[in-house]
Write a protein that holds these residues in place. Structure first.
Motif, PDB file in Angstrom:
ATOM      1  N   ASN A 147      11.222  -7.506  -0.094  1.00 15.79           N
ATOM      2  CA  ASN A 147      10.967  -8.377  -1.219  1.00 15.79           C
ATOM      3  C   ASN A 147      12.323  -9.057  -1.553  1.00 15.79           C
ATOM      4  OD1 ASN A 147       9.851  -9.204  -3.692  1.00 15.79           O
ATOM      5  ND2 ASN A 147       9.410  -6.901  -4.530  1.00 15.79           N
ATOM      6  N   LYS A 148      12.386 -10.265  -2.250  1.00 20.23           N
ATOM      7  CA  LYS A 148      13.442 -10.944  -2.535  1.00 20.23           C
ATOM      8  C   LYS A 148      13.333 -11.304  -4.232  1.00 20.23           C
ATOM      9  CE  LYS A 148      13.894 -13.315   1.740  1.00 20.23           C
ATOM     10  NZ  LYS A 148      14.027 -14.568   2.588  1.00 20.23           N
ATOM     11  N   PHE A 169      10.244 -11.660  -8.833  1.00 17.20           N
ATOM     12  CA  PHE A 169      10.237 -11.170  -7.658  1.00 17.20           C
ATOM     13  C   PHE A 169       9.254 -11.832  -6.846  1.00 17.20           C
ATOM     14  CE2 PHE A 169      11.423  -7.909 -10.722  1.00 17.20           C
ATOM     15  CZ  PHE A 169      12.543  -7.417 -10.082  1.00 17.20           C
ATOM     16  N   SER A 232       9.776  -1.390  -3.335  1.00 20.58           N
ATOM     17  CA  SER A 232       9.063  -2.122  -4.375  1.00 20.58           C
ATOM     18  C   SER A 232       7.853  -1.170  -4.746  1.00 20.58           C
ATOM     19  CB  SER A 232       8.906  -3.416  -4.075  1.00 20.58           C
ATOM     20  OG  SER A 232      10.110  -4.325  -4.009  1.00 20.58           O
ATOM     21  N   PHE A 239      13.739  -3.938  -0.853  1.00 20.71           N
ATOM     22  CA  PHE A 239      14.897  -4.665  -1.080  1.00 20.71           C
ATOM     23  C   PHE A 239      16.046  -4.545  -0.161  1.00 20.71           C
ATOM     24  CE2 PHE A 239      12.750  -4.308  -5.258  1.00 20.71           C
ATOM     25  CZ  PHE A 239      12.596  -5.526  -5.772  1.00 20.71           C
TER      26      PHE A 239
END
Length: 407
Positions: A147-148, A169, A232, A239
């Motif tokens: 996840n970015k 996100f 997440s 992450f």
């Protein structure tokens, strides 16, 4: 004269013999005790070694290969004390931590991250003072999904008094409380504020931090999003990095837009700087403007505006100067010379706040991202939603606090 030797009675002789025998036994016992070598290796009453000789047992959790990430590293000691613990990954980055006051345990401040190799070195000391070093190692399983984050504002920016800290996100965030715990805000004057989870205009999960009231000018703000190693949740992934930004709050500027009187007023530090005649969105349909507090998101300069991108069919397609974005849905303040006859007397735009070229050029040079636009008017599309740009200011403080995952 003859002497007669008196002979002791047999019972008396027996008593004397018993006394002598008892004394001899006591003497032998004393001699045996005095002859002991006093070695610390002598068994105790239960035939076990004394506590001082027992080695320290060190336990490291997690252990093994490809173990799940997302948990702190724990080191415990039995039979002695930990004096120091060092945990490093393959790149030499250390996981900080602190040995407990009793010396029996150590726990890392941060979590083990996915796809990493860790080396653990624990220094111990026995009750007798013997020092020893124990080494261990483990690896974590790699992330199957990452996840970015896209965040605002950028580093070293100077922004207006209504600017929130906003993180959007790439993937869904189900473990919102765990993520929110990793988001640290530091301000130069202990500003009160709260995180709130909302849906971004794009449909993605988003979390914003806003103060209870507008920022105090000059406040320095730092975000440390210590997300590396945080899960997440379902469909979100891990992450695998941290995020940080530092910014400063500029002067107290508020833009007041009265759509009923068709006037825009720039107020700085409580003083009116200039009033500008404007034309807002056309009443009675989809071309109406939004009301409430919008926040200047970006100064975009000269851009192409195409009505098809905001659901207004082929109403317009033109290059527009001095464009200042207020919402994701397409409301701007900008130069609109084609509407000159309506400035100050009628709302005839397609939803934006238009003004003359000269006024737009001046105004563009005065405002900065983060300045609030407080918009009033009877005939509008409604109040700017929290996720449509930075509309969190249209919620009460209690309503905003209620959007925190931490209650």
């Amino acid at each position: 004269m003859s002497r007669t030797r008196a002979l002791a009675h047999p019972r008396v002789r027996a008593v004397r013999a018993a006394v002598v025998a008892t004394a001899m036994a006591a003497l032998l016992g004393l001699l045996a005790a005095c002859s002991s070598n006093g070695s610390s290796n002598a068994p105790d009453n239960e035939g076990k070694p004394s506590a001082e000789d027992r080695p320290v047992t060190v336990t490291v959790t997690p252990e093994g290969e490809r173990v799940p990430a997302g948990k702190p590293v724990r080191v415990t000691a039995s039979g002695g004390r930990l004096t120091s613990v060092t945990v490093t990954d393959a790149e030499g980055h250390r996981l900080a931590g602190k040995v407990a006051a009793d010396g029996r345990s150590w726990i890392s401040d941060r979590k083990a991250v996915p796809g990493a190799s860790y080396a653990v070195t624990a220094a111990t000391r026995t009750e007798a003072g013997t020092a020893k070093t124990t080494k261990a190692a483990f690896t974590t399983a790699p992330a199957d999904k990452v996840n970015k984050v896209d965040w605002r504002p950028g580093a070293d920016a100077t922004v207006g008094i209504a600017q929130p800290i906003s993180l959007v996100f790439d993937n869904p965030v189900k473990n919102r409380a765990e993520v929110e715990k990793q988001l640290k805000i530091t301000t130069s004057n202990d500003t009160e504020g709260s995180w709130g989870w909302i849906s971004d205009w794009s449909g993605r999960d988003r979390v914003d931090w806003r103060p209870r009231t507008y920022w105090k000018p000059g406040t320095k703000v730092t975000l440390n999003a210590e997300l590396n190693g945080t899960d997440s949740g379902t469909d979100g992934g891990w992450f695998v990095r941290d995020y940080t930004t530092t910014f400063t709050i500029g002067s107290r500027q508020i833009v007041k837009v009265d759509l009923d009187s068709h006037q825009l007023t720039l107020v700085r530090d409580g003083e009116t700087v200039r009033r500008i005649p404007v034309s807002g969105g056309t009443p009675g349909g989809d071309k109406r403007s939004w009301r409430g507090t919008a926040v200047l998101m970006a100064k975009e300069g000269t851009i192409n505006m195409n009505s098809e991108t905001v659901g207004l069919a082929d109403a317009y397609n033109k290059m527009v100067d001095y464009s200042m974005r207020l919402t994701w849905s397409g409301m701007y303040a900008h130069a609109a010379p084609w509407n000159a006859r309506y400035f100050g007397n009628a709302n005839r735009s397609s939803g934006c706040i238009g003004m003359s070229d000269a006024n737009a050029a001046w105004f563009y040079g005065q405002v900065r991202p983060g300045d609030p636009f407080e918009i009033t008017g009877k005939d509008t599309k409604g109040v700017v939603a929290p996720g449509n740009g930075f509309g969190a200011w249209n919620l009460s403080w209690g309503e905003w606090q209620g959007k925190s995952a931490l209650g």
